[in-house]
Design an enzyme around this catalytic site. Structure first.
Site, PDB file in Angstrom:
ATOM      1  N   GLU A 141      89.128  49.643  10.124  1.00 49.82           N
ATOM      2  CA  GLU A 141      87.688  49.438  10.341  1.00 49.82           C
ATOM      3  C   GLU A 141      87.388  48.789  11.694  1.00 49.82           C
ATOM      4  OE1 GLU A 141      84.359  50.161  10.074  1.00 49.82           O
ATOM      5  OE2 GLU A 141      84.744  50.150   7.924  1.00 49.82           O
ATOM      6  N   VAL A 144      86.803  50.667  15.596  1.00 49.97           N
ATOM      7  CA  VAL A 144      85.590  51.266  16.181  1.00 49.97           C
ATOM      8  C   VAL A 144      84.394  50.392  15.832  1.00 49.97           C
ATOM      9  CG1 VAL A 144      84.112  53.313  16.292  1.00 49.97           C
ATOM     10  CG2 VAL A 144      86.530  53.572  15.747  1.00 49.97           C
ATOM     11  N   GLU A 202      87.197  43.772  30.722  1.00 52.67           N
ATOM     12  CA  GLU A 202      88.573  43.339  30.991  1.00 52.67           C
ATOM     13  C   GLU A 202      88.746  43.162  32.498  1.00 52.67           C
ATOM     14  OE1 GLU A 202      91.199  43.356  28.628  1.00 52.67           O
ATOM     15  OE2 GLU A 202      89.814  43.872  27.009  1.00 52.67           O
ATOM     16  N   LYS A 217      87.656  56.072  20.518  1.00 61.69           N
ATOM     17  CA  LYS A 217      86.847  55.693  19.349  1.00 61.69           C
ATOM     18  C   LYS A 217      86.184  56.924  18.731  1.00 61.69           C
ATOM     19  CE  LYS A 217      86.062  50.998  21.005  1.00 61.69           C
ATOM     20  NZ  LYS A 217      85.230  50.212  21.921  1.00 61.69           N
ATOM     21  N   GLY A 319      84.188  41.078  20.103  1.00 64.07           N
ATOM     22  CA  GLY A 319      84.092  39.637  19.875  1.00 64.07           C
ATOM     23  C   GLY A 319      85.052  39.263  18.764  1.00 64.07           C
TER      24      GLY A 319
HETATM   25  N1  LIG Z   1      88.652  41.355  21.303  1.00 62.57           N
HETATM   26  C1  LIG Z   1      87.773  42.168  20.743  1.00 62.57           C
HETATM   27  O1  LIG Z   1      86.562  41.943  20.771  1.00 62.57           O
HETATM   28  C2  LIG Z   1      88.253  43.410  20.032  1.00 62.57           C
HETATM   29  C3  LIG Z   1      87.313  44.271  19.421  1.00 62.57           C
HETATM   30  C4  LIG Z   1      87.770  45.403  18.727  1.00 62.57           C
HETATM   31  C5  LIG Z   1      89.131  45.657  18.677  1.00 62.57           C
HETATM   32  N2  LIG Z   1      89.996  44.818  19.315  1.00 62.57           N
HETATM   33  C6  LIG Z   1      91.419  45.149  19.257  1.00 62.57           C
HETATM   34  O2  LIG Z   1      92.096  44.062  18.616  1.00 62.57           O
HETATM   35  C7  LIG Z   1      93.404  43.939  19.159  1.00 62.57           C
HETATM   36  C8  LIG Z   1      93.607  42.497  19.635  1.00 62.57           C
HETATM   37  O3  LIG Z   1      92.652  42.181  20.615  1.00 62.57           O
HETATM   38  P1  LIG Z   1      92.493  40.676  21.157  1.00 62.57           P
HETATM   39  O4  LIG Z   1      91.280  40.681  22.014  1.00 62.57           O
HETATM   40  O5  LIG Z   1      92.588  39.704  20.037  1.00 62.57           O
HETATM   41  O6  LIG Z   1      93.807  40.555  22.066  1.00 62.57           O
HETATM   42  P2  LIG Z   1      94.374  39.256  22.794  1.00 62.57           P
HETATM   43  O7  LIG Z   1      93.347  38.168  22.820  1.00 62.57           O
HETATM   44  O8  LIG Z   1      94.982  39.694  24.060  1.00 62.57           O
HETATM   45  O9  LIG Z   1      95.535  38.758  21.800  1.00 62.57           O
HETATM   46  C9  LIG Z   1      96.716  39.470  21.607  1.00 62.57           C
HETATM   47  C10 LIG Z   1      97.664  38.626  20.757  1.00 62.57           C
HETATM   48  O10 LIG Z   1      98.821  39.388  20.474  1.00 62.57           O
HETATM   49  C11 LIG Z   1      99.998  38.712  20.951  1.00 62.57           C
HETATM   50  N3  LIG Z   1     100.883  39.713  21.534  1.00 62.57           N
HETATM   51  C12 LIG Z   1     100.559  40.723  22.369  1.00 62.57           C
HETATM   52  N4  LIG Z   1     101.639  41.455  22.683  1.00 62.57           N
HETATM   53  C13 LIG Z   1     102.691  40.869  22.034  1.00 62.57           C
HETATM   54  C14 LIG Z   1     104.074  41.148  21.953  1.00 62.57           C
HETATM   55  N5  LIG Z   1     104.612  42.161  22.632  1.00 62.57           N
HETATM   56  N6  LIG Z   1     104.842  40.365  21.171  1.00 62.57           N
HETATM   57  C15 LIG Z   1     104.292  39.322  20.497  1.00 62.57           C
HETATM   58  N7  LIG Z   1     102.974  39.017  20.519  1.00 62.57           N
HETATM   59  C16 LIG Z   1     102.196  39.774  21.286  1.00 62.57           C
HETATM   60  C17 LIG Z   1      99.517  37.731  21.989  1.00 62.57           C
HETATM   61  O11 LIG Z   1     100.421  36.637  22.039  1.00 62.57           O
HETATM   62  P3  LIG Z   1     100.163  35.349  22.996  1.00 62.57           P
HETATM   63  O12 LIG Z   1      99.037  34.607  22.328  1.00 62.57           O
HETATM   64  O13 LIG Z   1     101.427  34.594  22.981  1.00 62.57           O
HETATM   65  O14 LIG Z   1      99.782  35.908  24.343  1.00 62.57           O
HETATM   66  C18 LIG Z   1      98.145  37.333  21.431  1.00 62.57           C
HETATM   67  O15 LIG Z   1      98.278  36.307  20.485  1.00 62.57           O
HETATM   68  C19 LIG Z   1      93.522  45.016  20.255  1.00 62.57           C
HETATM   69  O16 LIG Z   1      94.101  46.174  19.713  1.00 62.57           O
HETATM   70  C20 LIG Z   1      92.064  45.285  20.622  1.00 62.57           C
HETATM   71  O17 LIG Z   1      91.859  46.582  21.142  1.00 62.57           O
HETATM   72  C21 LIG Z   1      89.611  43.713  19.979  1.00 62.57           C
END
Ligand SMILES: NC(=O)c1ccc[n+]([C@@H]2O[C@H](COP(=O)([O-])OP(=O)(O)OC[C@H]3O[C@@H](n4cnc5c(N)ncnc54)[C@H](OP(=O)(O)O)[C@@H]3O)[C@@H](O)[C@H]2O)c1
Length: 447
Positions: A141, A144, A202, A217, A319
């Site tokens: 969910e 997207v 980003e 998406k 977010g």
């Molecule tokens: N942010 C949003 O608003 C949003 C919205 C919709 C979907 N998403 C999706 O949700 C997912 C996460 O987004 P996010 O914004 O939360 O990302 P983020 O803030 O960059 O956090 C990524 C997390 O994953 C860990 N990580 C990444 N690569 C790793 C690896 N190789 N081994 C171990 N740990 C690893 C990082 O560890 P460290 O803490 O040690 O760096 C961090 O805790 C993505 O797929 C994104 O497309 C995000």
């Protein structure tokens, strides 16, 4: 697909009254998930049945307040192989190692929730096939529309309808950029800078502004809505995905003057001949269309069904908290469907969906055109004559001399196919006095 499940595809039950979670990633979304789990009061009672067993990160040394050190690990394989974990939440992002970890978790009989649109759009077929074989569910969910429960609506709420189309504003960064350009007359670069400062874009915004993020998406929405597998890369390579970098403040101003708003739309529609129209590109959206009112970093998905008519779901498409709302909803739904003994398989098996779609280039739409030519007496007549030759009929035309002495022609055409338009614009570009076809964008009118 009737009858009792056999041993291989039987739904994996919870091994106890509570559900044990392993979370891969503790960034924006992971933190949002943990916040909800730590504050269950007044939310769904199923939350009381959830134990967070392991939390995986890359940098184990970074201080993580609110997380007990015993559950934190940088060994993510130990999470997906953990015998007591029932549900894996993947919120780490990227293709690898996320793909391999998810595959391993499914092999181990764990249910999956992921926010990773790139992974689902590009490797969904492989993941769903294995999940169906192993009798586990894969839910996505949050992939997207952030917190907007669009997958649930398409899966459960629209079954009685023949879907005619799904159109979305699914990239908050692009929507924010267009909103600021329209509100303040900012340049594209300035609006992008602002979006980056606010954390909407980003550091490398290429996936957003190129339309690639929207294409991934839309591929997921098309799969859920129409049961068709679409490879976003094939569509990008075929020129059906166009980003926002060509939009100038002058285009934004023209849209305003003509009572339109520019939006990056991800559009899909089933044609009469059963071909699927799929495109991501900026549109002139009529100010009377509900999508024109979706501003700033909001997302919206507009669905048309033959029985329900038109639906618009709008909300924050990104977010940490908003996306975590969708992640935890998936956890709750997984627990409920397992508890009720109903197979929680959330995606069609590969056998039920087609491997390709046909893209219709014959679909007709009105277009906005902006052309710059040398200011010579025959320029306007020459362009009109060439358009007439390929049956492109202007519905509205305005011309004026720009400060640097060029003739600018702004036009809305009557409905025309993109192929006809391409032919017409090719001939116009070849005219010796034509300086530039500055832009050509399809219109979305009120139906
Ligand atoms: N942010 C949003 O608003 C949003 C919205 C919709 C979907 N998403 C999706 O949700 C997912 C996460 O987004 P996010 O914004 O939360 O990302 P983020 O803030 O960059 O956090 C990524 C997390 O994953 C860990 N990580 C990444 N690569 C790793 C690896 N190789 N081994 C171990 N740990 C690893 C990082 O560890 P460290 O803490 O040690 O760096 C961090 O805790 C993505 O797929 C994104 O497309 C995000």
């Amino acid at each position: 697909m009737t009858g009792l499940p056999n041993e291989e595809n039987a739904i994996q039950p919870l091994r106890r009254q509570s559900a044990n979670l392993g979370v891969l990633g503790y960034g924006n979304v992971g933190k949002g998930v943990v916040k909800i789990l730590l504050d269950p009061e007044g939310r769904d009672p199923s939350l009381a049945r959830i134990n967070l067993v392991r939390l995986g990160v890359r940098d184990i040394k970074r201080p993580r307040p609110n997380v007990s050190p015993e559950i934190l690990t940088d060994n993510l394989e130990s999470i997906v192989n953990h015998p007591d974990i029932d549900i894996i939440i993947e919120v780490m992002g990227g293709i690898e190692p996320a793909r391999t970890l998810i595959i391993q978790a499914i092999e181990n009989g764990k249910h999956i929730i992921t926010a990773n649109k790139t992974l689902i759009a590009n490797h969904g077929i492989e993941i769903f096939a294995l999940a169906a074989k192993k009798g586990v569910s894969v839910k996505f969910e949050p992939a997207v529309g952030g917190g907007i429960p669009i997958i649930e609506v398409l899966n459960s709420g629209m079954g009685a309808n023949r879907l005619e189309g799904i159109t979305g504003i699914v990239n908050g960064t692009c929507n924010y950029i267009f909103t600021r350009m329209a509100e303040l007359g900012l340049s594209y670069d300035k609006a992008l800078e602002e979006a980056t400062e606010l954390g909407y874009a980003e550091a490398n915004p290429d996936a957003d502004v190129s339309g690639r993020d929207s294409a991934e998406k839309l591929a997921i929405l098309v799969k859920e809505g129409f049961g068709l597998n679409v490879d976003p890369q094939v569509l990008t390579d075929s020129g059906f995905v166009k980003g926002i970098t060509s939009i100038s403040p002058r285009d934004i101003q023209c849209a305003k003057e003509l009572d339109y708003t520019i939006k990056l739309l991800a559009t899909s529609a089933i044609q009469r001949d059963d071909t699927l129209l799929f495109a991501v590109r900026p549109h002139f959206v009529s100010n009377r269309h509900p999508l024109a009112t979706v501003n700033n970093n909001l997302n919206a998905i507009y669905i048309k069904g033959d029985k329900v008519g038109e639906l618009l779901l709008s909300g924050k498409g990104a977010g940490g908290d908003e996306t975590a709302s969708a992640v935890v909803a998936d956890v709750i739904n997984t627990i409920k469907s397992i508890s009720s003994g109903v197979a929680a398989i959330s995606a069609p098996s590969p056998a039920e969906s087609t491997e390709f779609v046909t893209l219709s280039s014959e679909i007709k739409s009105k277009f906005y055109l902006r052309i710059l030519t040398g200011d010579i007496p025959i320029a306007f007549g020459g362009i009109m004559w060439l358009l007439g030759k390929v049956n492109i009929v202007p519905e509205y035309v305005q011309q004026h001399i720009t400060p640097d002495g060029l003739l600018e022609i702004v036009m809305i055409t009557q409905p025309v196919s993109s192929q006809m338009l391409k032919d017409g614009l090719r001939s116009i570009r070849a005219l010796p006095h034509c300086k530039e076809v500055a832009n050509s964008l399809p219109l979305l009118e009120v139906s």
